[in-house]
Design a protein around this motif. Sequence first.
Motif, PDB file in Angstrom:
ATOM      1  N   THR A  35      30.561  46.455  39.097  1.00  0.00           N
ATOM      2  CA  THR A  35      31.098  45.035  38.544  1.00  0.00           C
ATOM      3  C   THR A  35      32.162  45.052  37.621  1.00  0.00           C
ATOM      4  O   THR A  35      33.065  44.489  37.553  1.00  0.00           O
ATOM      5  N   MET A  76      35.019  46.645  38.881  1.00  0.00           N
ATOM      6  CA  MET A  76      36.103  45.445  39.643  1.00  0.00           C
ATOM      7  C   MET A  76      36.723  44.317  38.763  1.00  0.00           C
ATOM      8  O   MET A  76      38.046  44.267  38.995  1.00  0.00           O
ATOM      9  N   LEU A  77      35.921  44.145  37.664  1.00  0.00           N
ATOM     10  CA  LEU A  77      36.466  43.168  36.979  1.00  0.00           C
ATOM     11  C   LEU A  77      37.804  43.763  36.065  1.00  0.00           C
ATOM     12  O   LEU A  77      38.607  42.977  35.867  1.00  0.00           O
ATOM     13  N   ALA A  81      40.496  43.763  38.517  1.00  0.00           N
ATOM     14  CA  ALA A  81      41.335  42.103  38.536  1.00  0.00           C
ATOM     15  C   ALA A  81      42.127  42.127  37.477  1.00  0.00           C
ATOM     16  O   ALA A  81      43.115  41.480  37.489  1.00  0.00           O
ATOM     17  N   MET A 102      27.932  52.762  49.481  1.00  0.00           N
ATOM     18  CA  MET A 102      27.784  52.453  48.056  1.00  0.00           C
ATOM     19  C   MET A 102      26.684  51.908  47.811  1.00  0.00           C
ATOM     20  O   MET A 102      25.936  52.473  46.652  1.00  0.00           O
ATOM     21  N   GLU A 159      29.072  59.468  39.106  1.00  0.00           N
ATOM     22  CA  GLU A 159      30.134  58.685  39.534  1.00  0.00           C
ATOM     23  C   GLU A 159      31.324  59.402  39.245  1.00  0.00           C
ATOM     24  O   GLU A 159      32.382  59.287  40.005  1.00  0.00           O
ATOM     25  N   VAL A 188      34.096  59.905  42.030  1.00  0.00           N
ATOM     26  CA  VAL A 188      35.599  59.433  42.035  1.00  0.00           C
ATOM     27  C   VAL A 188      36.626  60.366  42.312  1.00  0.00           C
ATOM     28  O   VAL A 188      37.466  60.235  43.136  1.00  0.00           O
ATOM     29  N   ILE A 204      39.016  60.812  45.487  1.00  0.00           N
ATOM     30  CA  ILE A 204      40.400  60.316  45.460  1.00  0.00           C
ATOM     31  C   ILE A 204      41.179  61.729  46.093  1.00  0.00           C
ATOM     32  O   ILE A 204      42.182  61.695  46.608  1.00  0.00           O
ATOM     33  N   VAL A 237      41.487  49.220  47.514  1.00  0.00           N
ATOM     34  CA  VAL A 237      41.169  48.295  46.764  1.00  0.00           C
ATOM     35  C   VAL A 237      40.759  46.964  47.421  1.00  0.00           C
ATOM     36  O   VAL A 237      39.621  46.513  46.867  1.00  0.00           O
ATOM     37  N   LEU A 272      37.151  47.824  48.228  1.00  0.00           N
ATOM     38  CA  LEU A 272      36.126  47.721  47.279  1.00  0.00           C
ATOM     39  C   LEU A 272      35.821  46.289  46.791  1.00  0.00           C
ATOM     40  O   LEU A 272      34.655  46.063  46.458  1.00  0.00           O
ATOM     41  N   VAL A 273      36.941  45.467  46.841  1.00  0.00           N
ATOM     42  CA  VAL A 273      36.588  43.985  46.556  1.00  0.00           C
ATOM     43  C   VAL A 273      35.544  43.310  47.445  1.00  0.00           C
ATOM     44  O   VAL A 273      34.666  42.822  47.011  1.00  0.00           O
ATOM     45  N   ILE A 329      32.194  44.831  46.309  1.00  0.00           N
ATOM     46  CA  ILE A 329      31.547  44.628  45.387  1.00  0.00           C
ATOM     47  C   ILE A 329      31.080  43.291  44.918  1.00  0.00           C
ATOM     48  O   ILE A 329      30.251  42.767  44.539  1.00  0.00           O
ATOM     49  N   GLU A 353      26.707  45.354  46.765  1.00  0.00           N
ATOM     50  CA  GLU A 353      26.766  46.610  47.289  1.00  0.00           C
ATOM     51  C   GLU A 353      25.530  46.653  48.242  1.00  0.00           C
ATOM     52  O   GLU A 353      24.417  46.428  47.810  1.00  0.00           O
ATOM     53  N   ASP A 378      43.232  34.448  50.622  1.00  0.00           N
ATOM     54  CA  ASP A 378      44.524  35.195  50.694  1.00  0.00           C
ATOM     55  C   ASP A 378      45.439  34.264  51.628  1.00  0.00           C
ATOM     56  O   ASP A 378      46.574  34.178  51.317  1.00  0.00           O
ATOM     57  N   TYR A 433      43.115  37.711  42.642  1.00  0.00           N
ATOM     58  CA  TYR A 433      42.398  38.455  41.671  1.00  0.00           C
ATOM     59  C   TYR A 433      41.714  37.505  40.547  1.00  0.00           C
ATOM     60  O   TYR A 433      40.505  37.869  40.084  1.00  0.00           O
ATOM     61  N   VAL A 464      38.434  36.845  42.308  1.00  0.00           N
ATOM     62  CA  VAL A 464      37.540  37.854  42.175  1.00  0.00           C
ATOM     63  C   VAL A 464      36.783  37.786  40.690  1.00  0.00           C
ATOM     64  O   VAL A 464      35.742  38.071  40.551  1.00  0.00           O
ATOM     65  N   PHE A 465      37.650  37.824  39.820  1.00  0.00           N
ATOM     66  CA  PHE A 465      37.330  37.794  38.332  1.00  0.00           C
ATOM     67  C   PHE A 465      36.282  36.604  38.125  1.00  0.00           C
ATOM     68  O   PHE A 465      35.151  36.757  37.731  1.00  0.00           O
ATOM     69  N   LEU A 486      32.979  37.372  40.126  1.00  0.00           N
ATOM     70  CA  LEU A 486      31.986  38.274  39.458  1.00  0.00           C
ATOM     71  C   LEU A 486      31.506  38.096  38.174  1.00  0.00           C
ATOM     72  O   LEU A 486      30.345  38.297  37.869  1.00  0.00           O
ATOM     73  N   PRO A 528      27.631  38.746  38.812  1.00  0.00           N
ATOM     74  CA  PRO A 528      27.805  39.865  38.567  1.00  0.00           C
ATOM     75  C   PRO A 528      27.352  40.901  39.680  1.00  0.00           C
ATOM     76  O   PRO A 528      27.918  41.896  40.040  1.00  0.00           O
TER      77      PRO A 528
END
Lengths: 328, 289, 399
Positions: free
Chosen positions: A114, A117-118, A121, B30, B92, B96, B100, B224, B227-228, B231, B235, B252, B268, B271-272, B275, B279
Amino acid sequence: MIRPRTGPALAAIGHALPWAIVIVYFYAAPDQLGFGTQVIIWILFAMSLDLALGYAGILTLGHAGFFGLGAYTAGLFAIHVSPDPLLGHLAAVAIAALFGAVTGAMILHTNGVTLLMLTLAIVSVLSEFANQARGLTGGDDGLQGIKLDPIFGMFEFNIFGKTAYLYAAVVLFGWFLLAWRLVRSPFGRSLDGIRQNPRRMRAIGTPVWWRLVAIYTISAAIAGSAGALSAQATRFVGLSVLSLLSSGIVTVALILGGTRRIYGAFLGATIYFVVQDYSAKISPFFWEFVVGGMLILTVLLLDGGLLDLGPAALRLRDRWHGAAKDGE
Amino acid sequence: MLSFALTVLLDGISYGMILFLISVGLTVTMGLMRIVNLAHGAFAMIGGYVAGYLTQNGGNFYLAAIAAAAAAGVLGGIAEASIYRPLYRKGELAQVLLTIGIAFVTTGAITAIFGAFPYPVVFPDYLTRPIDIGFRDYPAYRLFLIAVGAIIAAVLWLVMDGSIYGARLRAAVDNPRMARAVGIDVNRLFTLTFIIGCGLAGLGGAIGAGVLSLEPDYALKYIVLFLVVVIVGGEGSFAGSFVAAMALGIIDTLGKYFVAEAAPYLLYAAVFVLLLWRPKGLLPPKSAA
Amino acid sequence: MRRLLGIIVGTILASWAMSASADVVKVGLIASYTGAFATWGSQFQQAIEAYQALHGNTVKGPDGKPQEIRFIYRDTASQGPDKAKQLAEELILRDHVKFLAGLELSPYAMALADISKEAKVPVVIMNAATSSITRMSPYFVRVSQTVPQDVSPLGPWAVTHGIKRVYTIVSDYAPGYDAEQYFTKTFKAAGGEIVGSARTPQQETNFSAYMERVLQAKPDALYMFQPAGSPSVAFVKAYVERGLKAAGIKLLGGGETQELFLPNFTDDIIGTVTSMHYTETNKNPANLELKAQLKKMFGDKATPDIASVAAWDGTMLIQEAVAALGPDADGLKYIDFFRGKKFDSPRGPVEIDPVERDIIQNIYIRQVEKRDGKLVNVDIGEVDKVKDPWKLDNPPKSN
């Protein structure tokens, strides 16, 4: 966190080596100082990330936001306020720290993906803003026309990059000392606890949220400093400073070198850029292969990043000698 | 006015369907395996390129799409056994880095084999034209995406709710320790689910090539978005990823239509806000840690 | 750590060795080989290699001594202009190049303005199409095109061919704005009406919502400006998918339908009208040479585009300049050599503007048709000796 060393003499050499390289490079490669400066800047950037990600466990993909803020602040300061590089640098650090404190306060009560992602963003919004505000940032043409006064009136910035290199090295050294002291302080050790088990830390009364915001702010300030160096060394700021790709690269560079060992940032950033530069020259198409392969192998074979190569090699040697003794 | 609103809605939903198809595998990876798999986009990309290659050389589109899913699934199985399994224990950051790395290597491989140009999937002619849906004409392709997405979502729903596999999977996501304690072979479950997730991603990459176009940097460019979806949806939550994918697609599209310059901001910012409000995601599974 | 030192020392030694020979004139070519703009690098390189294979890569200087023109290629990886700047610095300091070339994106060229002045190195711009660039440094010369130059003949052509109402959709970056501005200006000046306009995010591939708006406005034609590659392919797809073509709305554009990219489209693109400074099917001797050589060296699929002709011409100019002035002339002297040069490019007759150091060339109106089972652009109109209109609108204050 403090790993046992095999003797104080070796420790002293270990400490001196990176700085010796920095100095030797200056004399050995006078026509590649631009590249060297870039590596130093990214070492600083990676080190800032180590504080937040490595020590405090703050999962972030938005660190380029602070780097970019620092870069644009330094650039715009030079164009609109004053061409003094040191003042511009300070302004950049201040703005980045402020942004770190504010956004940190907003998001650091979350954790894990979380939080990740924040941060993503936030950096995406910043990046989009920079793209749109062409009048301010130049958009994808970039911020042009940055002219800097010589530092202390003596050391001027030019294509040969001597001033930029030494300036960056000194700044790196300064922040390094701060970071070193920080992680060895009680505050730094509490971060280790917070990373491993925040609940328990809260239970024993540690003000977890405040500590996280504090380290995030410091980390942001250092990243902003790296950004300012970038803007001043190249006298140019492009949208890439705020990009997700930059966040990704610095994260990769840090983990590659090894987190939670301040020098991991040094090794990781250097290796990443040297390998990428070298393999791009051999063939522009295939550097992705080389870099990707390097990342995969590092994870599969080494547990702690490339900084682990030394101890891993020693373990391998011991096992070899052990096998020889058994009469192989 | 109504016809226009419906059009925008359909556009958003069709886009969301592709996002769902590709992301559903990632949400399970995930949520269940607890692996941050930043290479997930690579499986979608591989599926897309397989379908592109086959259709460009005269192959039937539907067969190519199935081949795409199969190829991605098989590669997923191989990757899981060889590269991902050591990752469970590694934490983690290692995940990552490694994923990647996989994404990079895949990108390099695709550039080397197929070149840097955009790579088309050749759709059957009737899918490239608009058809009459009563009150107006609308692209057949988009309707196709909605149909396929809906069918697969329904099948997944049935499997999750009505099959033993589904029950075991939900148990393992909710509480892996308990699941092992009652005898569920969680590792086999991982492998099977990973393969299916990659297969679905490959299918999404193939049929979605008209929305998410195929290029070597596909994997890193779109991860990305996936993932959005994962999350924001929560998950490990199928329903969550479906809802999040739809929301993402519609926001969008609406953004592009009404506030074109601010559209990326809007997404975004949404999204912010989402979340901070939720959360753990919109519809997290019970044991979200 | 030792490994690292070894790499550094090795690189230094290698570059010392390379710069030792004095009969080589190095040209640093900066372009993208990977990432979103990956086609430019390989197109430039293929054309340069083709030219040098055909015409040789060695010229005799004024003193009779042979000089080899050697290109060093560097990848900007579609990243920001700071990468271009860094590569340019390295090429100048490490590799001691005498010329810089390439630069597909305007920001890349702009980032080199200061360096070119500081290091006194001429820069042969082979694409970057923003008009003001050549004014940023006296060391810049452009052999490609500017967006306003390519765009301005299309508007008047449209009006004289029955297109009176146009909706414009351009990509949200500087060349897009230039295209929008100059198309709108010239179209309106000829009597046309702009019924709507939109700007799409760069690299956007999801145009459904925008096409909706166009349908509502019911124009005679849709004018597009999208970067070549997936955005333009997706744009034309959406144009067809959404029924605009079926509704009789014509499609106008520029570089999107270059022959290099036509295989990505279906037959729906037939009928699209574009204005460009190079039509691949023209029968100029230089063009036939270029195409034949490309096919010979790189296979049947090798297709030239505007990158190829610019690189071809740029290579020719650099080689002629070294032949005339030798390898060690002052940067500005090379630039002076280019001023006023008239020559036959694969695209047709061109001239380098003696004052602006920019290109003056013919612009062709073409239409996509199917010939022998293949999609190609066919000339249906021509405007001669077009100067960059932006420069005419903005005369230099002092040059």
